[in-house]
Design an enzyme around this catalytic site. Sequence first.
Site, short mmCIF file in Angstrom:
data_model
loop_
_atom_site.label_atom_id
_atom_site.label_comp_id
_atom_site.label_asym_id
_atom_site.label_seq_id
_atom_site.Cartn_x
_atom_site.Cartn_y
_atom_site.Cartn_z
N ASP A 569 0.80 -1.06 0.17
CA ASP A 569 -0.16 -0.03 0.03
C ASP A 569 0.69 1.18 0.12
O ASP A 569 0.46 2.24 -0.41
CB ASP A 569 -0.83 0.05 1.21
CG ASP A 569 -1.91 -0.96 1.30
OD1 ASP A 569 -2.02 -1.59 0.13
OD2 ASP A 569 -2.88 -1.00 2.16
N ASP A 570 2.11 1.18 0.50
CA ASP A 570 2.86 2.30 0.44
C ASP A 570 3.94 2.50 -0.84
O ASP A 570 4.63 3.44 -0.66
CB ASP A 570 3.88 2.18 1.89
CG ASP A 570 3.03 1.98 3.04
OD1 ASP A 570 1.94 2.74 3.15
OD2 ASP A 570 3.38 1.77 3.99
#
Length: 699
Positions: A569-570
């Site tokens: 997600d990052d």
Amino acid sequence: AGHPLRRRADGMSQLPSAARRIAHHLNAVVRGDSLASGESDPAVVPSPLFSQRALVSSLDQYREMYRRSIEDPAGFWSEIATQFYWKETWDPEVYAENIDVRKGAVSIEWFKGAKTNICYNAVDRNVEGRDGGKVALYWEGNEPGLDGRLTYSELLDRVCQLANYLKHVGVGKGDAVVIYLPMLMELPIAMLACARIGAVHSVMPAVVFAGFSAESLTQRIADCRPKVVLTCNAVQRGSKTIFLKDIVDTALGECAKDGVHVGLCLTYENLSAMKRDDTKWQEGRDVWWQDVVPNFPTKCEVEWVDAEDPLFLLYTSGSTGKPKGVLHTTGGYMVYTATTFKYAFDYKPTDIYWCTADCGWITGHSYITYGPLLNGATVVVYEGAPNYPDPGRSWDIVDKYKVTIFYTAPTLIRSLMRDGDDYVTRYSRKSLRVLGSVGEPINPSAWRWFFNVVGDSRCPISDTWWQTETGGIMITPLPGAWPQKPGSATFPFFGVQPVIVDEKGNELEGECSGYLCIKKSWPGAFRTLYGDHERYETTYFKPFAGYYFSGDGCRRDKDGYHWLTGRVDDVINVSGHRIGTAEVESALVSHAQCAEAAVVGVEHEVKGQGIYAFVTLVEGVPYSEELRKSLILTVRNQIGAFAAPDKIHWAPGLPKTRSGKIMRRILRKIASRQLNELGDTSTLSDPTVVDQLIALSDH
Ligand code: ATP
Ligand code: MG
């Protein structure tokens, strides 16, 4: 409140379809962008003497054992399992698994039908027929000079007394017990007492920011509806006193409003922090531990449970959103934590083992309480803060107890590194043999400091990748068995098949980068998310059908070493280059004046996303324009121009979860000035850091 969809966007697991979220990160695969961090480091070869004495001495020996664990998992694990006591054995299947959502409900079972008890195996067996006089727990108090110890026999007595008390007040098999205790010996005792009678424990980390704890505690109590809450009146941590009983009072009050009534709050009088007369008390509900428990007999029958009966419920750290209630069962977890502990740390019966985690986290469950005690190890339990009264405290403890295996987290390593070598080198540390790291990717420069300064270039480092969900260590070096590369978790543990897949779920071969998944099950795997099996399937098994999806990104190098690149997600996408957070952060931290870094992506007109870096500096270093430029240059030189941060944001402190992990989710909001959308901040260890960072933004 706000728009329901927007609220959903915050927690990865709350999305209607995790697959859709993955699609959003379609391009988040780092494939092809050969990022340099770590690669320039020469591998660190273990000393021949260490290897010779190690449980696994060579890559060849590992390969042979690993091959068997994959080709014949039933044979491999049942052979290990027979080293434990089972009241009734498994017959005939060791495991049954469906981890493929396409083939119906996901279900995992190991040793089903067999009867055992993990407390019996961790305690009684070390007394009967072994050395009951061996020290099980050394306890070191927050104040230097305050300490205690329990032999295995004494531990058994204490566990039995509490177990008898719990039975006396009506706690039985399958009942939930919430434990909210600091790192006193009573914490592992409480866990073991629950396990002994078949009760399901749910430990909540206690030494955290008080205001938010009441809220989290309320949620957990409302979720599992315990018969009893175990706590203590207060604890000293560093120079602060935390009034735990007040937090419990608030939480129980809130729960009562929702119709959840807990009839009993067993409270340990922690004299070093607070006298009982000063403690607020609710007659009829509150009972002093010391007044009742010691009156119970030191013998207590064991409740034999099925291998698949629940052992505990535990919440994840909450780095990516609201914590998830992870459920672990008994038999597989027992076999897996014991085996991983033994091999990942090359455990020998003469070792003195210290893990700095809190028992409220999975690391404390698997590698303070269960894994080590199942091996009959001597474990140091430390109540206080690792830098109190000064940053040398950890090494003071190492010397005092002659600690041989020291297991900690990158956040602590970076903070001690920031305080300077003197605090380390003034202590001997001669006893140290093996070092360990868990919780986040360890930046190569922090790895080298840990190795060279703390371990005097003598101790292998087990950089262990795993999760609350996995129950135990999944990817790790075996000390002495193969050369280490600073920052790489290296190879999978026995029975674990990590695969790196692309966005469509195709397994990638050879040198590659993508989404880290696990094929097949392993004994320590979690069986469900408490009360929400559908969410379990959606979050972990639907994104890539047929695999368990970890949520982390990973790169495999040409030698087959695994490098965790951060959460998928990052991942940041700069002009088509996919960049994992870990790589840029490691480059920044390699700068002599940078202590810690956290990078996030922000919208950028030209590049799609730009890199926004928060940096914490080494003690005493002022932030300046020159330093800013030199930090950017460091990243340019190490990775390439495309990874150079667009913005450096000086951060005296970073927002972290209570277990010390950087919360990039919140940093992303600060970087993009979406200050009204910070989301759930209840898992932060110190929420004031956020205001400080906002005040320091110079937009
Ligand atoms: P949540 O799932 O609620 O967001 P969390 O993932 O932080 O919280 P944990 O289960 O405590 O909760 O942490 C597991 C995660 O920690 C892994 O998924 C990984 O991102 C990170 N991690 C743990 N050990 C390592 C390691 N050795 N190297 C790199 N990352 C690690
Ligand atoms: Mg997680």
